[in-house]
Design a protein around this motif. Structure first.
Motif, PDB file in Angstrom:
ATOM      1  N   GLN A   1      30.119  15.803  46.606  1.00 18.92           N
ATOM      2  CA  GLN A   1      30.745  16.990  46.062  1.00 18.92           C
ATOM      3  C   GLN A   1      30.422  17.167  44.590  1.00 18.92           C
ATOM      4  O   GLN A   1      30.516  18.272  44.052  1.00 18.92           O
ATOM      5  N   ASP A   2      30.057  16.070  43.903  1.00 19.81           N
ATOM      6  CA  ASP A   2      29.734  16.176  42.485  1.00 19.81           C
ATOM      7  C   ASP A   2      28.435  16.928  42.271  1.00 19.81           C
ATOM      8  O   ASP A   2      28.254  17.586  41.255  1.00 19.81           O
ATOM      9  N   SER A   3      27.493  16.819  43.214  1.00 17.78           N
ATOM     10  CA  SER A   3      26.196  17.468  43.088  1.00 17.78           C
ATOM     11  C   SER A   3      26.098  18.569  44.139  1.00 17.78           C
ATOM     12  O   SER A   3      26.165  18.297  45.332  1.00 17.78           O
ATOM     13  N   PRO A   4      25.963  19.818  43.730  1.00 18.93           N
ATOM     14  CA  PRO A   4      25.926  20.911  44.710  1.00 18.93           C
ATOM     15  C   PRO A   4      24.769  20.733  45.687  1.00 18.93           C
ATOM     16  O   PRO A   4      23.673  20.305  45.320  1.00 18.93           O
ATOM     17  N   SER A   5      25.010  21.058  46.926  1.00 18.42           N
ATOM     18  CA  SER A   5      23.969  20.981  47.947  1.00 18.42           C
ATOM     19  C   SER A   5      23.006  22.152  47.763  1.00 18.42           C
ATOM     20  O   SER A   5      23.314  23.136  47.074  1.00 18.42           O
ATOM     21  N   PRO A   6      21.812  22.063  48.376  1.00 18.84           N
ATOM     22  CA  PRO A   6      20.884  23.208  48.296  1.00 18.84           C
ATOM     23  C   PRO A   6      21.527  24.513  48.748  1.00 18.84           C
ATOM     24  O   PRO A   6      21.291  25.556  48.152  1.00 18.84           O
ATOM     25  N   ARG A   7      22.341  24.456  49.784  1.00 15.47           N
ATOM     26  CA  ARG A   7      22.978  25.698  50.252  1.00 15.47           C
ATOM     27  C   ARG A   7      23.968  26.220  49.224  1.00 15.47           C
ATOM     28  O   ARG A   7      24.045  27.432  48.991  1.00 15.47           O
ATOM     29  N   GLU A   8      24.738  25.321  48.614  1.00 13.49           N
ATOM     30  CA  GLU A   8      25.686  25.773  47.592  1.00 13.49           C
ATOM     31  C   GLU A   8      24.967  26.399  46.401  1.00 13.49           C
ATOM     32  O   GLU A   8      25.401  27.414  45.852  1.00 13.49           O
TER      33      GLU A   8
ATOM     34  N   LEU B   1      23.194  31.375  43.530  1.00 15.33           N
ATOM     35  CA  LEU B   1      22.089  32.200  43.048  1.00 15.33           C
ATOM     36  C   LEU B   1      22.073  33.558  43.735  1.00 15.33           C
ATOM     37  O   LEU B   1      21.847  34.593  43.090  1.00 15.33           O
ATOM     38  N   LEU B   2      22.305  33.570  45.032  1.00 12.69           N
ATOM     39  CA  LEU B   2      22.281  34.829  45.781  1.00 12.69           C
ATOM     40  C   LEU B   2      23.248  35.841  45.194  1.00 12.69           C
ATOM     41  O   LEU B   2      22.942  37.038  45.103  1.00 12.69           O
ATOM     42  N   ALA B   3      24.418  35.360  44.775  1.00 14.04           N
ATOM     43  CA  ALA B   3      25.432  36.269  44.225  1.00 14.04           C
ATOM     44  C   ALA B   3      24.966  36.961  42.951  1.00 14.04           C
ATOM     45  O   ALA B   3      25.474  38.026  42.602  1.00 14.04           O
ATOM     46  N   SER B   4      23.983  36.383  42.263  1.00 12.68           N
ATOM     47  CA  SER B   4      23.525  36.943  40.991  1.00 12.68           C
ATOM     48  C   SER B   4      22.277  37.806  41.124  1.00 12.68           C
ATOM     49  O   SER B   4      21.836  38.403  40.134  1.00 12.68           O
ATOM     50  N   LEU B   5      21.686  37.870  42.323  1.00  9.25           N
ATOM     51  CA  LEU B   5      20.433  38.588  42.486  1.00  9.25           C
ATOM     52  C   LEU B   5      20.660  40.082  42.705  1.00  9.25           C
ATOM     53  O   LEU B   5      21.652  40.495  43.314  1.00  9.25           O
ATOM     54  N   THR B   6      19.704  40.874  42.240  1.00  9.28           N
ATOM     55  CA  THR B   6      19.730  42.316  42.472  1.00  9.28           C
ATOM     56  C   THR B   6      19.236  42.610  43.880  1.00  9.28           C
ATOM     57  O   THR B   6      18.598  41.758  44.523  1.00  9.28           O
TER      58      THR B   6
ATOM     59  N   TRP C   1      20.225  24.058  64.960  1.00 12.91           N
ATOM     60  CA  TRP C   1      19.198  23.984  63.918  1.00 12.91           C
ATOM     61  C   TRP C   1      19.270  25.183  62.993  1.00 12.91           C
ATOM     62  O   TRP C   1      19.162  25.056  61.775  1.00 12.91           O
ATOM     63  N   ARG C   2      19.486  26.375  63.567  1.00 16.76           N
ATOM     64  CA  ARG C   2      19.605  27.588  62.755  1.00 16.76           C
ATOM     65  C   ARG C   2      20.825  27.519  61.846  1.00 16.76           C
ATOM     66  O   ARG C   2      20.774  27.921  60.677  1.00 16.76           O
ATOM     67  N   ALA C   3      21.909  26.971  62.379  1.00 18.34           N
ATOM     68  CA  ALA C   3      23.132  26.866  61.576  1.00 18.34           C
ATOM     69  C   ALA C   3      22.928  25.953  60.373  1.00 18.34           C
ATOM     70  O   ALA C   3      23.609  26.100  59.349  1.00 18.34           O
ATOM     71  N   GLU C   4      21.992  25.014  60.483  1.00 16.58           N
ATOM     72  CA  GLU C   4      21.712  24.098  59.375  1.00 16.58           C
ATOM     73  C   GLU C   4      20.587  24.603  58.466  1.00 16.58           C
ATOM     74  O   GLU C   4      20.123  23.875  57.600  1.00 16.58           O
TER      75      GLU C   4
ATOM     76  N   ARG D   1      19.084  31.568  53.714  1.00 12.52           N
ATOM     77  CA  ARG D   1      18.281  30.511  54.342  1.00 12.52           C
ATOM     78  C   ARG D   1      17.021  30.228  53.524  1.00 12.52           C
ATOM     79  O   ARG D   1      16.634  29.078  53.334  1.00 12.52           O
ATOM     80  N   ILE D   2      16.370  31.288  53.066  1.00 10.26           N
ATOM     81  CA  ILE D   2      15.116  31.120  52.322  1.00 10.26           C
ATOM     82  C   ILE D   2      15.372  30.400  51.005  1.00 10.26           C
ATOM     83  O   ILE D   2      14.636  29.471  50.634  1.00 10.26           O
ATOM     84  N   LEU D   3      16.417  30.793  50.282  1.00 10.28           N
ATOM     85  CA  LEU D   3      16.725  30.144  49.009  1.00 10.28           C
ATOM     86  C   LEU D   3      17.142  28.690  49.219  1.00 10.28           C
ATOM     87  O   LEU D   3      16.796  27.815  48.419  1.00 10.28           O
ATOM     88  N   THR D   4      17.879  28.429  50.296  1.00  8.30           N
ATOM     89  CA  THR D   4      18.267  27.047  50.599  1.00  8.30           C
ATOM     90  C   THR D   4      17.024  26.192  50.831  1.00  8.30           C
ATOM     91  O   THR D   4      16.926  25.060  50.340  1.00  8.30           O
ATOM     92  N   LEU D   5      16.061  26.729  51.585  1.00 11.19           N
ATOM     93  CA  LEU D   5      14.806  26.004  51.803  1.00 11.19           C
ATOM     94  C   LEU D   5      14.102  25.755  50.477  1.00 11.19           C
ATOM     95  O   LEU D   5      13.619  24.647  50.218  1.00 11.19           O
ATOM     96  N   LYS D   6      14.037  26.737  49.624  1.00 11.19           N
ATOM     97  CA  LYS D   6      13.340  26.572  48.352  1.00 11.19           C
ATOM     98  C   LYS D   6      14.031  25.534  47.474  1.00 11.19           C
ATOM     99  O   LYS D   6      13.372  24.770  46.766  1.00 11.19           O
ATOM    100  N   TYR D   7      15.354  25.466  47.533  1.00 12.25           N
ATOM    101  CA  TYR D   7      16.068  24.445  46.766  1.00 12.25           C
ATOM    102  C   TYR D   7      15.825  23.051  47.342  1.00 12.25           C
ATOM    103  O   TYR D   7      15.873  22.057  46.622  1.00 12.25           O
TER     104      TYR D   7
END
Length: 973
Positions: A60-67, A72-77, A370-373, A459-465
Motif C-alpha cells: 500500500q505504500d507504493s502505488p500499483s501500476p493500476r493506481e 494519471l487518467l483523471a488528469s488527461l484531456t 485475465w481481462r479483469a487483471e 488498461r493501456i496506461l496500466t500496461l505502460k506503467y
C-alpha cells in the motif's frame, strides 16, 4: 526580541512549580518510552504472525501500476485519452517537425507505433542496429519534448501541463528472417517457431525468448506482436492461409507449452520491459486465405474452438503457470466462424468487429479473469486489403472512421490502423487525423462511449506503467551498453537446430541400410539450393536467403582441406533452383545436366513450393520428369521450411528426407553435419502431420504401445507392512487397512516420439478385487502421469492395472487388505457371467464391513488435559502481559483488573470448546494449535473488555489512576 519557541515554552510555567513539572515530564517520558517499546515489539511480532498482512501493508505504500494509471487518467484531456487508443504506421525515418509522424505524436498524442521493414523504418544492412536505436530514441524524445510546454484544453481554454507518456514501439520478430522478421540483420539469427516446436523442449523455447527479449529491449522496442499461438491442426500447403513454420506445431498442448515458455523468456530477457501480445487470436490455423488478403471463414463452433484453437490462448492468459508466462495482450484476427454458436447456417462477422461473438469468447473464465487483471486486446491491421474487401467489396466507399469504430465497440482496446485509407484519400495521414477527430468528438458527446474509452485507456496506461514504472525518459530509451552485445547468442540457435532436426524418411532403423556412408573424398556432390532475395528497405542492397553456395561452403568449412580433408573442393558444385528450372524448360546455358549425370550425390536445400514462384516447383518437376538424371544416385533433401510440401510419390524417390524448419545459418550447419553423419537426428520429431509419410500427429502423441507402464503408490511416506516408509517398487505388494484411502499414480506415459503424452490424454485404471474386475471412471493425464484415489472398502487381494489407447504393457500393482478382527469369514466372490464392466469410481462391496480396529489416530472430538494446560498457559501469558502494561503506564489498580480479565477471557474461550458448542468440533479436529489460538483470542478479548471498562469508568468522572501512597512518595523523591 521575540523569544524562541523553546523560551516561550519554559516561561509559561511558574518558577515555583518548575522542579515538580520537570520530574513529571521525566516520568511521562519514561512512560512514553515503555509504550513505544511495546508498540515496537508489536510491530516486529505481528508481521511474523501474519506475513501476508505485512506484505499488503508494504504494497500500500507504493502505488500499483493500476493506481498510478487511475491517477494519471483523471488528469488527461479528451485528446490525450483518445490518442492512447491508436497504434500507427509511418514511412521512413524522418521525425522532423514537418513530418506526419511528428504531428501525430505531438498534437494527436498517439499511443504508439509499429515499425515495419516494408515501410522503410530500418536502414541497412550496414548499421541497421545503430539506425534502429537512433529511430527509437527520436520517437521517445519527440514525445518527451512535446510535454515540456503547455497545451490549451479545447473546451475550457485552460492551459495545462502535459504528462510524458512513453510510446509503445512495436515490432513483429518471430524468427527465421525475411519475410517474417522486420529487422533482418545484426540480431542473433533465431529459428522459426516450428523449428523450436520440433525440439519438444519448452526450455529451448524459453532460451530463444531470452535472446530475443534481451536484444529487442536493448534497441528500445517495448511491444512484441508475437508469438503466434495458432495450432496447425491440418496442414494445407496448397492454401494461401497455411501458416507453416510460423506456428509451433499442430498439438494444442505442445503449442501452449512452447508459447508460454517463449513468452516467459521474452519477459525475463527484457527485464519485463517488453509487452508480449500473442497473435492470431482466436486461432486461424484452419484459414483458407492469406490473412492480409481476404477474411477467411472457418467452420467451427465455439465448443470446437475451446478444444483446439483456444487451448493455447487459455495457457497464456487465465491458465498461465505464472505471471512471466502470461501474455500482456492478444492480437485479434479478422476471421469469421460458421456455426460459431451451433447453427451451421449462421456465420459471424469477422470476430474483430463482431461485438456479440467477441463478448461470447472473452466471457470465458480464462479470458474474463485475465481481462479483469489488465489484459489488452489489439486489432490486427485495420488497413489491410482483407478489411477493405469485407467492408467495401466493390471498392467504391470505404469509410475508415466507421470501420475503426466497429472494431473499438466490439471490445478492442488498442486499434492498429496500419495503412488505413478512406476512399478518395491519397495519404493515410489524412485518414488517421479524421479518425482521431471523430473519436474525440464522440468522447465529448456520448457518455457511454467516453466510459468505454476510459476503460481501455486505463488498461493501456496500466500496461505502460508496468513497462516503465515512473514514466522516465531514460527507461524508455535504448540501452546503448547492451546494444554492443547483440548478435552474439548463436549457441541457442545451434542447439535448437541440433535438437529439432528431424528424419522424415526413411525410418531410423532403415537409415544405415539406404545411406550407410557419408560422401567420400572422391564422390561428386551436387548442391541444388532454393535461394531467394530480400531487402531491409526499398533502397537497401539485395541480400540472399540461403545463398547458392551456402551448403557447399558449410561442408568445406567443416570437412574441407583445412578441417579433416574429408572432401575434395573440386568435386563440390552448387546450382540454384532457377538453374534447374531452366534446364527442365530446355533453356539452360549451364552445365547442370552433365554434372547431374556424373554426380554420386544430389543434395537439395528446399525452402517452399509457391505457385507464384515457378522455380520453387523445380525439385518436384525433376523427380517427375527426369528419372534418367537421378537414377542410382543418392538424393538427399533438406527442408528448410515446411516439412509437408512433398507427397508420397516424391518422397519415395528420395534416399533420405530431413526437416530443419528454418533457413538460418545454424540450420545449414546442422544439415551439413547430418549429411556427413556427424550426428543422427534422433532428438527432434515432426510437430505437425505429414501426409506424405502417413505421419498423423494425433496418433504420434498417443501412448506408445511398446512401453511398459508401472503403477506406484503416490505417497512417498506411505507406511508399508514391513515398516518401510518409501514407495514400493512397481509390482510390489502393499498391505493396507480396510477403510484406507490410497493414492495411485502411473509412471511417465510416453508417446510414439518419446515425449510425455499431452495433458488430457484419457486412460482407465482396472481394479481386480478377489478375481472380479471393474474399471475406474476415465481419468486424464497431467504432465504425462495419470492418478487415481481409491477407497479400500473390502478385504482381500486387489490388483491395480491400466488401460491406454493404444494398449501398452502394464505391470500391475498389488494390494493386500487383511480381514479385520470381528469379520468372521472373508468374502468369496462367486462366478458371474462375463459382461462389459461398468465404469465406477471404485469397486463397491455388498456388505458394509465393520470399522477396522487397526485404524489408528481417530479424529479428535473432545479436549483433553493437554489442551487445558495449553489454554491455561495461553491465558496466563496474555494476563501477565496485560498486567505489565498496566504497571508500566502507572495504572496499578487497573493492571490487576486487566490481567484477571485476560485470564478469565481465555478460560471462557477454552470452556466453550470443551462444552462441544457450535463450531467447536472443527477447531478441536484441527489440532492443538487451534485450541491454543482460540485461548489466545479469548484472552485478548478479555483484555479488550478490561480496557473498555477502564475507559467507561474514567468517562464517569471516577479516579482511575490514583496511586498508592508509597508509589507517590517514591515518585516525589
Amino acid at each position: 526580541m521575540t523569544p524562541s519557541w523553546r523560551s516561550r515554552r519554559w516561561t509559561n510555567s511558574p518558577p515555583a512549580t518548575h522542579g515538580f513539572e520537570l520530574r513529571e515530564r521525566r516520568d511521562a517520558v519514561d512512560t512514553r518510552k515503555r509504550l513505544l517499546l511495546h508498540v515496537l515489539l508489536a510491530c516486529v511480532l505481528l508481521p511474523l504472525l501474519n506475513p501476508a498482512g505485512s506484505l499488503r501493508a508494504y504494497a500500500q505504500d507504493s502505488p500499483s501500476p493500476r493506481e498510478k494509471a487511475e491517477t494519471l487518467l483523471a488528469s488527461l484531456t479528451p485528446e490525450e485519452r483518445v490518442g492512447q487508443l491508436f497504434l500507427v504506421n509511418f514511412r521512413g525515418t524522418d521525425l522532423s517537425p514537418e513530418s506526419e509522424i511528428y504531428d501525430l505524436i505531438t498534437r494527436f498524442h498517439i499511443g504508439g507505433v509499429i515499425l515495419r521493414a516494408d515501410h522503410d523504418n530500418f536502414n541497412g544492412p550496414e548499421n541497421v542496429l545503430d539506425n534502429t536505436v537512433d529511430l527509437v530514441q527520436s520517437l521517445q524524445q519527440t514525445e518527451w519534448n512535446a510535454t515540456q510546454g503547455t497545451i490549451t484544453e479545447t473546451q475550457t481554454g485552460e492551459l495545462l501541463q502535459p504528462v510524458f507518456i512513453p510510446l509503445l514501439v512495436g515490432i513483429s520478430q518471430p524468427g527465421d528472417g525475411a519475410p517474417y522478421d522486420q529487422i533482418r540483420g545484426g540480431l542473433t539469427k533465431l529459428p522459426s517457431s516450428m523449428a523450436v516446436g520440433a525440439t519438444w523442449n519448452p526450455d529451448l523455447a524459453r532460451q530463444a525468448g531470452l535472446v530475443s527479449g534481451a536484444e529487442l529491449s536493448a534497441l528500445g522496442i517495448n511491444l512484441l506482436l508475437g508469438p503466434s499461438l495458432d495450432v496447425l491442426e491440418t496442414p494445407n500447403p496448397e492454401s494461401g492461409g497455411d501458416l507453416g513454420v510460423q506456428t509451433f506445431g499442430g498439438d494444442p498442448f505442445w503449442v501452449a507449452q512452447m508459447g508460454s515458455a517463449y513468452i516467459a523468456g521474452i519477459h525475463e530477457g527484457s527485464a519485463n520491459r517488453i509487452a508480449v501480445f500473442g497473435t492470431h487470436f482466436p486461432g486461424v490455423g484452419g484459414a483458407d486465405r492469406p490473412l492480409e488478403e481476404e477474411v477467411s471463414t472457418v467452420r467451427k463452433s465455439l465448443e470446437q474452438l475451446k478444444q483446439i484453437e483456444l487451448a493455447p490462448f487459455f495457457f497464456i492468459t487465465g491458465d498461465a503457470p505464472n505471471s512471466q508466462a502470461t501474455a500482456d495482450g492478444l492480437l485479434i484476427s479478422h476471421i469469421r466462424y460458421q456455426g460459431f454458436l451451433g447453427n451451421i447456417r449462421a456465420t459471424t462477422r469477422p470476430i474483430s468487429f463482431d461485438e456479440a461473438s467477441f463478448a461470447e469468447i472473452i466471457s470465458l473464465p480464462q479470458f474474463s479473469d485475465w481481462r479483469a487483471e489488465g489484459g489488452i486486446m489489439v486489432t490486427d491491421d485495420l488497413g489491410s486489403r482483407a478489411v477493405r474487401r469485407f467492408y467495401d467489396p466493390g471498392g467504391q466507399s470505404f469509410n475508415a472512421r466507421l470501420v475503426v469504430r466497429d472494431a473499438f465497440l466490439a471490445g478492442n482496446d488498442l486499434l492498429y490502423l496500419g495503412d488505413i485509407l478512406d476512399t478518395g484519400d491519397e495519404r493515410t495521414y489524412n485518414t488517421v487525423q479524421r479518425i482521431m477527430q471523430f473519436f474525440r468528438q464522440r468522447y465529448q458527446e456520448d457518455q457511454t462511449f467516453a466510459r468505454r474509452v476510459d476503460e481501455s485507456v486505463l488498461r493501456i496506461l496500466t500496461l505502460k506503467y508496468r513497462l516503465n514504472e515512473n514514466f522516465s525518459l531514460q527507461e524508455a530509451l535504448p540501452n546503448f551498453a547492451d546494444v554492443e552485445t547483440i548478435g552474439n547468442q548463436q549457441d541457442v540457435s545451434l542447439e535448437i537446430a541440433r535438437q529439432g532436426a528431424t528424419l522424415i524418411s526413411p525410418d531410423l532403423s532403415a537409415l544405415d541400410t539406404v545411406l550407410p556412408d557419408a560422401p567420400g573424398i572422391g564422390d561428386r556432390v551436387i548442391f541444388i539450393t532454393d535461394t531467394g532475395s530480400f531487402q531491409q528497405c526499398s533502397d537497401c542492397v539485395e541480400e540472399k536467403q540461403i545463398p547458392i553456395d551456402a551448403f557447399q561452403q558449410a561442408v568445406l568449412r567443416l570437412y574441407g582441406p583445412e578441417a579433416g580433408d574429408q572432401v575434395d573442393p573440386s568435386n563440390l558444385l552448387s546450382f540454384s533452383f532457377e538453374n534447374l528450372l531452366n534446364m527442365l524448360n530446355g533453356e539452360s546455358a549451364t552445365s547442370i545436366e552433365s554434372n547431374l549425370r556424373n554426380a554420386a550425390w544430389v543434395v537439395v536445400a528446399m525452402r517452399e513450393v509457391n505457385p507464384t514462384r515457378p522455380e520453387s516447383q523445380a525439385l518436384r518437376r525433376l523427380l517427375a520428369e527426369r528419372d534418367d538424371l537421378i537414377r542410382n544416385k543418392r538424393i538427399v533433401v533438406f527442408a528448410f521450411n515446411k516439412p509437408y510440401l512433398l507427397d508420397a510419390t516424391d518422397i519415395s524417390k528420395l534416399t533420405a528426407y530431413y526437416a530443419l524448419y528454418s533457413k538460418n545459418p545454424a540450420a545449414i550447419d546442422s544439415a551439413a553435419r547430418i549429411l556427413f553423419k556427424e550426428f543422427v537426428p534422433t532428438f527432434g520429431a515432426l510437430p505437425v502431420s505429414v501426409p506424405g509419410i502417413g505421419y498423423d500427429l494425433i496418433s504420434a502423441t498417443s501412448p506408445d504401445p511398446s512401453q511398459t507402464l508401472q503403477i506406484f503408490l503416490d505417497e512417498p511416506d506411505f507406511e508399508l507392512d514391513a515398516g518401510q516408509t518409501s514407495t514400493p517398487d512397481p509390482g510390489a505388494i502393499a498391505q493396507v487397512a480396510l477403510g484406507e484411502q490410497i493414492s495411485l499414480r502411473t509412471s511417465l506415459i510416453l508417446d510414439h516420439n518419446g515425449n510425455p503424452v499431452p495433458n488430457g490424454t484419457p486412460v482407465q485404471f482396472t481394479i481386480n478385487l478377489n478375481g472380479l474386475e471393474t474399471l475406474s471412471s476415465s481419468v486424464t493425464t497431467v504432465d504425462g502421469i495419470a492418478r487415481l484415489i481409491y477407497l479400500v472398502n473390502e478385504p482381500g487381494t486387489i490388483q491395480i492395472g491400466l488401460i491406454t489407447e493404444p494398449m501398452a504393457t502394464v505391470t500391475p500393482f498389488e494390494i493386500i487388505v487383511p480381514i479385520p478382527e470381528g469379520l468372521a469369514t472373508p468374502l468369496v466372490p462367486t462366478e458371474t457371467p462375463t459382461q462389459d464392466p461398468t465404469p465406477l469410481p471404485s469397486p463397491t462391496s455388498t456388505e458394509a464391513p465393520e470399522v477396522a480396529p487397526e485404524v489408528t489416530s481417530p479424529p479428535r472430538t473432545q479436549t483433553d488435559l493437554v489442551d487445558w494446560g495449553l489454554g491455561f498457559l495461553a491465558s496466563l501469558f496474555v494476563g501477565l502481559a496485560a498486567y505489565r502494561v498496566g504497571i508500566g503506564t502507572g495504572r496499578v489498580r487497573w493492571s490487576l483488573r486487566w490481567g484477571l480479565a485476560s485470564i478469565l477471557g481465555g478460560l471462557l474461550a477454552y470452556t466453550y470448546l470443551s462444552l462441544d458448542l457450535p463450531g467447536s468440533l472443527g477447531i478441536i479436529q484441527s489440532g492443538r494449535g487451534g485450541v491454543l489460538w482460540v485461548s489466545l483470542a479469548g484472552a485478548g478479548a478479555g483484555w479488550a473488555i478490561g480496557l473498555v471498562w477502564q475507559r467507561l469508568t474514567a468517562g464517569n468522572g471516577k479516579q482511575t489512576t490514583a496511586e498508592p501512597a508509597e508509589v507517590a512518595e517514591t515518585r516525589s523523591r
